[in-house]
Design a protein around this motif. Structure first.
Motif, mmCIF file in Angstrom:
data_model
loop_
_atom_site.group_PDB
_atom_site.id
_atom_site.type_symbol
_atom_site.label_atom_id
_atom_site.label_comp_id
_atom_site.label_asym_id
_atom_site.label_seq_id
_atom_site.Cartn_x
_atom_site.Cartn_y
_atom_site.Cartn_z
ATOM 1 N N PHE A 129 24.187 -12.397 34.588
ATOM 2 C CA PHE A 129 25.376 -12.986 35.221
ATOM 3 C C PHE A 129 24.947 -14.103 36.179
ATOM 4 O O PHE A 129 25.520 -15.203 36.183
ATOM 5 C CB PHE A 129 26.149 -11.890 35.983
ATOM 6 N N GLN A 130 23.933 -13.808 36.973
ATOM 7 C CA GLN A 130 23.487 -14.790 37.966
ATOM 8 C C GLN A 130 22.877 -16.028 37.296
ATOM 9 O O GLN A 130 23.103 -17.150 37.728
ATOM 10 C CB GLN A 130 22.474 -14.157 38.911
ATOM 11 N N LEU A 131 22.102 -15.770 36.238
ATOM 12 C CA LEU A 131 21.484 -16.891 35.524
ATOM 13 C C LEU A 131 22.568 -17.834 34.980
ATOM 14 O O LEU A 131 22.468 -19.054 35.104
ATOM 15 C CB LEU A 131 20.625 -16.349 34.384
ATOM 16 N N ALA A 185 28.029 -12.102 45.432
ATOM 17 C CA ALA A 185 27.179 -11.294 44.546
ATOM 18 C C ALA A 185 25.786 -11.094 45.153
ATOM 19 O O ALA A 185 25.248 -9.984 45.155
ATOM 20 C CB ALA A 185 27.066 -11.965 43.177
ATOM 21 N N GLU A 186 25.210 -12.165 45.694
ATOM 22 C CA GLU A 186 23.858 -12.064 46.268
ATOM 23 C C GLU A 186 23.864 -11.206 47.538
ATOM 24 O O GLU A 186 22.993 -10.366 47.731
ATOM 25 C CB GLU A 186 23.293 -13.458 46.601
ATOM 26 N N LYS A 187 24.866 -11.431 48.384
ATOM 27 C CA LYS A 187 24.932 -10.650 49.622
ATOM 28 C C LYS A 187 25.129 -9.165 49.319
ATOM 29 O O LYS A 187 24.519 -8.302 49.934
ATOM 30 C CB LYS A 187 26.086 -11.156 50.512
ATOM 31 N N GLU A 203 13.761 -17.924 39.754
ATOM 32 C CA GLU A 203 13.472 -16.546 40.187
ATOM 33 C C GLU A 203 14.277 -15.530 39.371
ATOM 34 O O GLU A 203 13.771 -14.468 39.006
ATOM 35 C CB GLU A 203 13.802 -16.376 41.672
ATOM 36 N N GLU A 204 15.529 -15.862 39.096
ATOM 37 C CA GLU A 204 16.376 -14.938 38.318
ATOM 38 C C GLU A 204 15.783 -14.740 36.919
ATOM 39 O O GLU A 204 15.775 -13.634 36.385
ATOM 40 C CB GLU A 204 17.815 -15.462 38.177
ATOM 41 N N HIS A 205 15.269 -15.829 36.385
ATOM 42 C CA HIS A 205 14.645 -15.792 35.077
ATOM 43 C C HIS A 205 13.427 -14.876 35.112
ATOM 44 O O HIS A 205 13.226 -14.045 34.219
ATOM 45 C CB HIS A 205 14.230 -17.220 34.697
ATOM 46 N N GLU A 256 16.173 -14.185 50.266
ATOM 47 C CA GLU A 256 15.844 -15.619 50.318
ATOM 48 C C GLU A 256 16.937 -16.431 49.589
ATOM 49 O O GLU A 256 17.315 -17.519 50.022
ATOM 50 C CB GLU A 256 14.467 -15.811 49.659
ATOM 51 N N GLN A 257 17.438 -15.864 48.506
ATOM 52 C CA GLN A 257 18.480 -16.566 47.736
ATOM 53 C C GLN A 257 19.781 -16.684 48.529
ATOM 54 O O GLN A 257 20.490 -17.685 48.418
ATOM 55 C CB GLN A 257 18.725 -15.834 46.408
ATOM 56 N N VAL A 258 20.077 -15.662 49.342
ATOM 57 C CA VAL A 258 21.257 -15.731 50.212
ATOM 58 C C VAL A 258 21.087 -16.904 51.171
ATOM 59 O O VAL A 258 21.997 -17.719 51.354
ATOM 60 C CB VAL A 258 21.459 -14.400 50.992
HETATM 61 FE FE LIG Z 1 20.006 -13.493 42.834
#
Ligand SMILES: [Fe+2]
Ligand SMILES: [Fe+2]
Length: 182
Positions: free
Chosen positions: A133-135, A42-44, A163-165, A75-77
């Motif tokens: 979804f990510q949270l 999902a992040e990629k 960060e997602e928040h 950065e999250q990846v």
């Molecule tokens: Fe993310």
């Protein structure tokens, strides 16, 4: 006579027995790894999809927020790659059906609207859904990592969750800033 309905219960029992044979901690680790691969995909994928959103956005504040969001996502990846390394696993991505569906749906809707306020609103809606979804996924991963004693992974996952928040809050503010009907 429907033989398929007859077979189903038997198959289900076999599957349940197979699952029960595994130690709960091993089964939880499998689930943790599966969720990691899913969010890694999902992040990629987001790092390729956000630039497409940037091309179609109009409001300056939204463009700025998407640009920040792209940097954070990159950065999250790399944080996820660190998590894979910490747990001694090769970083692998498994297609997230949920995010794939959201991207397809957004692509269709964006094709139907002209550049401007409503297209911006659709972009924000897509990012909001993706962030929710990510949270949820990161919150689950953090709980699993705690139970599995992966304390260093917990710290990395918590950094991303916060960060997602932040992105979710930013997008909620932008909805009201960019959409002015009267
Ligand atoms: Fe993310
Ligand atoms: Fe995000």
């Amino acid at each position: 006579m429907n033989t398929a309905t007859k077979e189903k219960p038997a198959k289900a029992i076999v599957k349940t027995r197979k699952r029960a044979a595994k130690a709960p901690s091993d089964a939880l680790r499998d689930l943790f790894e599966a969720e990691l691969k899913d969010i890694y995909w999902a992040e990629k994928t987001s790092t390729h999809f956000i630039p497409k959103l940037i091309k179609q956005a109009s409001a300056k504040e939204l463009l700025q927020a998407l640009d920040n969001h792209l940097n954070e996502t990159e950065e999250q990846v790399s944080r996820l790659e660190q998590v894979f390394e910490l747990i001694g696993m090769k970083a692998l991505a498994t297609k997230s059906q949920a995010i794939d569906g959201l991207i397809r749906e957004t692509d269709l809707r964006l094709k139907e609207s002209e550049a401007g306020m409503i297209k911006d609103a659709e972009i924000i809606a897509c990012v909001q859904k993706s962030e929710h979804f990510q949270l949820g996924t990161y919150t689950t991963l953090i709980s699993f990592a705690k139970m599995l004693g992966e304390d260093e992974a917990v710290l990395l996952l918590e950094a991303t969750r916060s960060e997602e928040h932040g992105t979710m809050r930013k997008m909620a503010d932008l909805t009201e800033q960019t959409i002015q009907l009267f």
